[in-house]
Design a protein around this motif. Structure first.
Motif, PDB file in Angstrom:
ATOM      1  N   ARG A 708       0.258   7.055 -15.198  1.00  0.00           N
ATOM      2  CA  ARG A 708      -0.568   7.549 -14.100  1.00  0.00           C
ATOM      3  C   ARG A 708      -0.071   6.918 -12.810  1.00  0.00           C
ATOM      4  O   ARG A 708       0.781   6.027 -12.817  1.00  0.00           O
ATOM      5  CB  ARG A 708      -2.042   7.257 -14.340  1.00  0.00           C
ATOM      6  CG  ARG A 708      -2.449   5.801 -14.351  1.00  0.00           C
ATOM      7  CD  ARG A 708      -3.983   5.696 -14.300  1.00  0.00           C
ATOM      8  NE  ARG A 708      -4.436   4.320 -14.453  1.00  0.00           N
ATOM      9  CZ  ARG A 708      -4.798   3.769 -15.604  1.00  0.00           C
ATOM     10  NH1 ARG A 708      -4.743   4.492 -16.715  1.00  0.00           N
ATOM     11  NH2 ARG A 708      -5.212   2.521 -15.654  1.00  0.00           N
ATOM     12  N   ARG A 709      -0.644   7.368 -11.726  1.00  0.00           N
ATOM     13  CA  ARG A 709      -0.237   6.852 -10.437  1.00  0.00           C
ATOM     14  C   ARG A 709      -1.121   5.662 -10.077  1.00  0.00           C
ATOM     15  O   ARG A 709      -2.338   5.713 -10.210  1.00  0.00           O
ATOM     16  CB  ARG A 709      -0.349   7.943  -9.366  1.00  0.00           C
ATOM     17  CG  ARG A 709       0.613   9.101  -9.610  1.00  0.00           C
ATOM     18  CD  ARG A 709       0.477  10.179  -8.549  1.00  0.00           C
ATOM     19  NE  ARG A 709       0.862   9.713  -7.224  1.00  0.00           N
ATOM     20  CZ  ARG A 709       2.120   9.575  -6.801  1.00  0.00           C
ATOM     21  NH1 ARG A 709       3.124   9.862  -7.636  1.00  0.00           N
ATOM     22  NH2 ARG A 709       2.390   9.183  -5.589  1.00  0.00           N
ATOM     23  N   ALA A 710      -0.479   4.588  -9.639  1.00  0.00           N
ATOM     24  CA  ALA A 710      -1.201   3.384  -9.237  1.00  0.00           C
ATOM     25  C   ALA A 710      -0.600   2.860  -7.942  1.00  0.00           C
ATOM     26  O   ALA A 710       0.589   3.058  -7.659  1.00  0.00           O
ATOM     27  CB  ALA A 710      -1.130   2.322 -10.325  1.00  0.00           C
ATOM     28  N   TYR A 711      -1.407   2.150  -7.185  1.00  0.00           N
ATOM     29  CA  TYR A 711      -1.035   1.703  -5.843  1.00  0.00           C
ATOM     30  C   TYR A 711      -0.528   0.268  -5.874  1.00  0.00           C
ATOM     31  O   TYR A 711      -1.211  -0.637  -6.350  1.00  0.00           O
ATOM     32  CB  TYR A 711      -2.248   1.801  -4.921  1.00  0.00           C
ATOM     33  CG  TYR A 711      -1.981   1.462  -3.468  1.00  0.00           C
ATOM     34  CD1 TYR A 711      -1.720   2.462  -2.537  1.00  0.00           C
ATOM     35  CD2 TYR A 711      -2.018   0.139  -3.027  1.00  0.00           C
ATOM     36  CE1 TYR A 711      -1.492   2.150  -1.202  1.00  0.00           C
ATOM     37  CE2 TYR A 711      -1.793  -0.183  -1.701  1.00  0.00           C
ATOM     38  CZ  TYR A 711      -1.522   0.830  -0.794  1.00  0.00           C
ATOM     39  OH  TYR A 711      -1.296   0.519   0.523  1.00  0.00           O
ATOM     40  N   PHE A 712       0.681   0.067  -5.350  1.00  0.00           N
ATOM     41  CA  PHE A 712       1.246  -1.277  -5.181  1.00  0.00           C
ATOM     42  C   PHE A 712       1.960  -1.321  -3.833  1.00  0.00           C
ATOM     43  O   PHE A 712       2.779  -0.436  -3.536  1.00  0.00           O
ATOM     44  CB  PHE A 712       2.246  -1.603  -6.295  1.00  0.00           C
ATOM     45  CG  PHE A 712       1.631  -1.704  -7.654  1.00  0.00           C
ATOM     46  CD1 PHE A 712       1.032  -2.874  -8.084  1.00  0.00           C
ATOM     47  CD2 PHE A 712       1.648  -0.615  -8.510  1.00  0.00           C
ATOM     48  CE1 PHE A 712       0.461  -2.965  -9.335  1.00  0.00           C
ATOM     49  CE2 PHE A 712       1.078  -0.691  -9.771  1.00  0.00           C
ATOM     50  CZ  PHE A 712       0.477  -1.875 -10.184  1.00  0.00           C
ATOM     51  N   PRO A 713       1.687  -2.305  -3.000  1.00  0.00           N
ATOM     52  CA  PRO A 713       2.364  -2.367  -1.697  1.00  0.00           C
ATOM     53  C   PRO A 713       3.871  -2.515  -1.843  1.00  0.00           C
ATOM     54  O   PRO A 713       4.628  -2.067  -0.975  1.00  0.00           O
ATOM     55  CB  PRO A 713       1.726  -3.596  -1.033  1.00  0.00           C
ATOM     56  CG  PRO A 713       1.100  -4.375  -2.132  1.00  0.00           C
ATOM     57  CD  PRO A 713       0.719  -3.397  -3.176  1.00  0.00           C
ATOM     58  N   GLU A 714       4.324  -3.127  -2.948  1.00  0.00           N
ATOM     59  CA  GLU A 714       5.776  -3.288  -3.148  1.00  0.00           C
ATOM     60  C   GLU A 714       6.479  -1.955  -3.337  1.00  0.00           C
ATOM     61  O   GLU A 714       7.691  -1.847  -3.121  1.00  0.00           O
ATOM     62  CB  GLU A 714       6.039  -4.173  -4.376  1.00  0.00           C
ATOM     63  CG  GLU A 714       5.567  -5.616  -4.224  1.00  0.00           C
ATOM     64  CD  GLU A 714       4.157  -5.831  -4.746  1.00  0.00           C
ATOM     65  OE1 GLU A 714       3.826  -6.975  -5.086  1.00  0.00           O
ATOM     66  OE2 GLU A 714       3.391  -4.834  -4.818  1.00  0.00           O
ATOM     67  N   THR A 715       5.730  -0.928  -3.758  1.00  0.00           N
ATOM     68  CA  THR A 715       6.326   0.406  -3.946  1.00  0.00           C
ATOM     69  C   THR A 715       5.965   1.333  -2.788  1.00  0.00           C
ATOM     70  O   THR A 715       6.129   2.553  -2.897  1.00  0.00           O
ATOM     71  CB  THR A 715       5.846   1.018  -5.267  1.00  0.00           C
ATOM     72  OG1 THR A 715       4.420   1.180  -5.235  1.00  0.00           O
ATOM     73  CG2 THR A 715       6.225   0.146  -6.446  1.00  0.00           C
ATOM     74  N   ASN A 716       5.446   0.738  -1.710  1.00  0.00           N
ATOM     75  CA  ASN A 716       5.049   1.495  -0.518  1.00  0.00           C
ATOM     76  C   ASN A 716       3.966   2.529  -0.810  1.00  0.00           C
ATOM     77  O   ASN A 716       3.939   3.612  -0.223  1.00  0.00           O
ATOM     78  CB  ASN A 716       6.276   2.182   0.112  1.00  0.00           C
ATOM     79  CG  ASN A 716       7.288   1.174   0.611  1.00  0.00           C
ATOM     80  OD1 ASN A 716       6.931   0.172   1.217  1.00  0.00           O
ATOM     81  ND2 ASN A 716       8.564   1.433   0.330  1.00  0.00           N
ATOM     82  N   GLY A 717       3.089   2.193  -1.717  1.00  0.00           N
ATOM     83  CA  GLY A 717       1.978   3.093  -1.988  1.00  0.00           C
ATOM     84  C   GLY A 717       1.896   3.446  -3.458  1.00  0.00           C
ATOM     85  O   GLY A 717       2.255   2.645  -4.335  1.00  0.00           O
ATOM     86  N   TYR A 718       1.417   4.643  -3.743  1.00  0.00           N
ATOM     87  CA  TYR A 718       1.258   5.074  -5.123  1.00  0.00           C
ATOM     88  C   TYR A 718       2.611   5.337  -5.776  1.00  0.00           C
ATOM     89  O   TYR A 718       3.546   5.831  -5.141  1.00  0.00           O
ATOM     90  CB  TYR A 718       0.417   6.355  -5.193  1.00  0.00           C
ATOM     91  CG  TYR A 718      -1.063   6.113  -4.984  1.00  0.00           C
ATOM     92  CD1 TYR A 718      -1.855   5.626  -6.008  1.00  0.00           C
ATOM     93  CD2 TYR A 718      -1.657   6.381  -3.745  1.00  0.00           C
ATOM     94  CE1 TYR A 718      -3.211   5.402  -5.820  1.00  0.00           C
ATOM     95  CE2 TYR A 718      -3.008   6.151  -3.543  1.00  0.00           C
ATOM     96  CZ  TYR A 718      -3.777   5.668  -4.589  1.00  0.00           C
ATOM     97  OH  TYR A 718      -5.114   5.435  -4.400  1.00  0.00           O
ATOM     98  N   ALA A 719       2.702   4.974  -7.036  1.00  0.00           N
ATOM     99  CA  ALA A 719       3.916   5.220  -7.816  1.00  0.00           C
ATOM    100  C   ALA A 719       3.487   5.558  -9.239  1.00  0.00           C
ATOM    101  O   ALA A 719       2.422   5.145  -9.711  1.00  0.00           O
ATOM    102  CB  ALA A 719       4.825   3.991  -7.809  1.00  0.00           C
TER     103      ALA A 719
END
Length: 774
Positions: A708-719
């Protein structure tokens, strides 16, 4: 086969763990019923038992926050305080340290004392610090005090006479007279005969304050358990991590004030790492404790209701309690903590919690305020749970923050996640850095429903490179209860007693009598220690006992340097003598399940109406599947499907758990959840996913990783991130970002971390890049 049941009542969820000698366990989790805590306990126990014979339960171990809540909410019974003539004002005057904003408050008023000035009484008597009778007890003054107390309608009295630890004769005589007209009377010499008058008085008062409540509660608990066929002894966790009988807990209620948090620390201490930081985040609070050499840190004094100091309770701001307790720091930060904007428009999280009623907005039980659980659902860290989660309600709640802050919904949600992680890190700071301990050499053991979601981020702040998430992390405190041994502590202050061995022998006999054992019984262990100080100093340190004065002094010098950083030498004196007696119980169950063990059932069938307790006859969640008949093996500890699970409710469907069960795609999911999978869900503050034991199709479906899509600032948002269970990890390292879903919790593996599954079924997270401490 005999079973042991562990019950942990938290601010949001009530956890029940059923253990047996076979090594498997069954788990139940339901919303706490604050109007009647026993209703939630009975519901959880009934669910965990399934179709097993309740008469086979041999022991029930309970951790409760009843005593703590009674003190914090000031809901104990009215108490009369009886003391030596001339000292009646000691408790009303009390102590208060003006800290934080209090220092600058020109209208500051200290909190009310534990006993009103009008309820304090004096008797004529006087004993010296060495136990000599200076003024004989005037029994007429005692009778006058008893008459005045009875005339006020007070039914509980605390007797604390000056220096009664040195000679308790007068206290016993006073209590004998008072009991003729007052139902509940406790004395300091019975509760905790240790030096320091104010602390001994408040400890005795608190025991009288909550004792009747505890006695009534435990009596009702035994009766309600008997109604469902459980007549096994009920034991209660002490603040120090030991277990005592319900009868002893009623008499020494003050020893249970930190009952709830202690059980989780025991679970963390049993993970196999010698030096760990216990990190427990539930729905209402987060707690941290240091465990060194497999043993939790113990304090002999703590404060209840004090103001926090970066997570700790500051001396002088609450009621001091002089009993041993596991030394932990606690903050009001949990899955149900409410996010809000202060008068300046700054984002805050907690300490107010949505609790179990109405709960986070996404529960759909009437809550509308944004909580940590709502933020984690928006971020994609959560998906399904046995209590259906509604993403639309979570999104609506977060928009209430995002709009005035002028940021996107995801940014607001991640800000809530970061703030609550920082708040919890403050508790870790108190028990490590603030005490001169470098946390980088420790592993962080995360548990509680929400702990594994935030653990890696908390660890990053301290440069901690290893996070351990034990099996059944969402109910670790209840599981820790199963390992608690019958144990109790005793202390006696005697300034340089001429015969320490006689003091230890007396204390041991008292403790053994309380546990109903003999000191000579096989398996009984007695640990002895003594409080030592430099002659002329006021405060002391506890060291392990040895009859050699030279060795004892050396131990004290080493401890003194460790605590104060000063290498000091000088004449010492002994102040108090302590023993801890531990008695064997039935062999504790092995609570580590084998690979592919059946997943525990959880109770999430709570009515939105707070007046209706969740119980074993409540209808299932709206989207629960019909349970196909399966062969039952009564020797297994996997719970049977409850009857209500086979009758779907006609109520409108929810997202979250329902999505997984209906076979529809979850919001943001990159793969459709199998229609037969009932093992995939986890809620951030402890809601558990439910499974039909023996359903091989469900187990097989759960073994297929999703995404599923989850939010991480290291990936600049949802990934797009993989979503695993412990079964789908199959021993292969899993690099972050990733999600690992448990039946009772969710583990978030951020970028830069790698997850592996240990033989014990614990998940180990390892920091794979350089960590910047903050």
């Amino acid at each position: 086969m005999g079973y042991t049941i562990g019950v942990d009542v938290g601010g949001t969820f009530t956890d029940v763990v059923l253990g047996g000698t076979s090594g498997a366990i069954a788990v139940a989790k339901c919303l706490s019923t604050h109007y009647d805590p026993i209703a939630g306990i009975v519901a959880g126990v009934t669910r965990a038992l399934g179709d097993r014979d309740p008469a086979q339960v041999t022991r029930v171990v309970h951790a409760t926050t009843l005593a703590t809540n009674a003190v914090l909410e000031r809901k104990g019974v009215r108490v009369a305080f009886v003391t030596t003539q001339g000292f009646r004002a000691a408790v009303p005057l009390g102590r208060y340290a003006r800290v934080e904003e209090d220092r600058y408050d020109l209208r500051f008023s200290p909190p009310p004392p534990p006993v009103a000035a009008g309820d304090c009484f004096e008797v004529v008597e006087r004993v010296s610090a060495r136990g000599a009778v200076l003024t004989p007890l005037d029994l007429d003054s005692v009778r006058r005090a008893a008459a005045a107390i009875a005339a006020r309608g007070i039914t509980s009295a605390a007797v604390c006479l000056l220096h009664a630890y040195a000679n308790p004769v007068h206290e016993r005589q006073v209590a004998e007279v008072l009991r003729e007209s007052i139902p509940d009377v406790v004395t300091s010499s019975e509760i905790w005969p240790e030096i320091r008058e104010y602390e001994r008085a408040t400890t005795t008062i608190m025991s009288a304050y909550i004792g009747p409540l505890m006695a009534s509660y435990l009596s009702q608990l035994r009766e309600r358990l008997a109604e469902i066929g459980i007549r096994a002894p009920v034991h209660v966790m002490e603040s120090s991590g030991g277990v005592i009988s319900a009868e002893l807990a009623a008499r020494r209620a003050v020893a249970t004030i930190e009952s709830g948090p202690a059980a989780g620390v025991l679970a963390a201490a049993g993970t196999g790492f010698p030096d760990v930081i216990s990190f427990d985040m539930g729905g209402t609070t987060a707690k941290a404790c240091v465990v060194r050499g497999g043993t939790p840190e113990i304090t002999n004094e703590f404060h209840v209701g004090g103001k926090g100091s970066f997570g700790g309770r500051r001396a002088g701001t609450g009621v001091p309690i002089k009993t041993p307790a596991i030394d932990l720091a606690e903050v009001g930060a949990g899955g149900g903590s409410v996010a809000w904007l202060d008068a300046a428009g700054a984002l805050r999280v907690g300490p107010h919690s949505a609790g179990s009623s109405p709960g986070p907005a996404c529960y759909g039980l009437g809550g509308s305020e944004p909580t940590v659980t709502d933020a984690n659902l928006v971020l994609g860290y959560l998906s399904s749970a046995s209590l259906p989660l509604t993403p639309d309600l979570a999104a609506k709640a977060l928009d209430r923050l995002a709009s005035p802050l002028g940021v996107s919904r995801e940014e607001a949600a991640y800000a809530v996640h970061e703030i609550v992680s920082a708040s919890m890190a403050s508790a870790v700071h108190v028990v490590t850095v603030q005490r001169g301990i470098d946390p980088r050499g420790f592993a962080l053991v995360a548990f509680g429903g929400a702990g594994p979601m935030h653990a890696a981020r908390v660890a990053e702040r301290f440069g901690i490179g290893t996070v351990v998430v034990p099996a059944h992390c969402g109910v670790a405190s209840a599981a820790g209860l199963l390992t608690g041994a019958l144990s109790t502590d005793r202390v006696l202050s005697r300034l340089d007693a001429p015969d320490p061995s006689a003091v230890f022998t007396s204390l041991t006999a008292e403790a053994a009598a309380d546990l109903g054992v003999s000191p000579s019984d096989p398996g009984v262990v007695v640990t002895r220690s003594v409080d030592v100080r430099f002659k002329g100093q006021s405060h002391d340190l506890t060291v392990s006992w040895t009859p050699s004065r030279e060795v004892l002094a050396a131990r004290f010098f080493a401890r003194y340097e460790e605590v104060y950083g000063i290498a000091q030498r000088g004449e010492i004196e002994l102040v108090s003598y302590r023993i801890r007696l531990t008695a064997p119980t039935t062999p504790p169950p092995d609570i580590t399940p084998p690979p592919h063990a059946t997943t525990p059932t959880a109770d999430a069938t709570t009515s939105p109406d707070a007046a209706t307790p969740p119980d074993a006859t409540t209808t299932a969640p709206p989207d629960a599947p019909s349970a196909a008949p399966v062969a039952r093996d009564r020797s297994s500890l996997a719970p049977a499907p409850c009857p209500e699970d086979s009758t779907p409710s006609p109520s409108p469907p929810h997202f979250g758990a329902g999505a997984a069960r209906r076979g529809t795609a979850e919001p943001g999911a990159t793969r459709t959840a199998p229609s037969t999978a009932t093992l995939s869900g986890a809620a951030g503050d402890g809601a558990a996913g439910d499974a039909t034991a023996g359903d091989e199709a469900a187990a097989a479906a759960a073994a297929v990783p999703r995404g599923r899509r989850a939010y991480f600032p290291e990936t600049n948002g949802y990934a797009d991130v993989p979503v695993h269970t412990r079964d789908t990890m199959a021993g292969t390292p899993l690099p972050g970002p990733a999600i690992i879903e448990d039946a009772e919790s969710t583990i978030v593996v951020p970028p830069g971390w790698t997850a592996t599954l240990a033989e014990t079924r614990a998940v180990h997270l390892t920091r794979s890049t350089t960590c910047q401490t903050s």
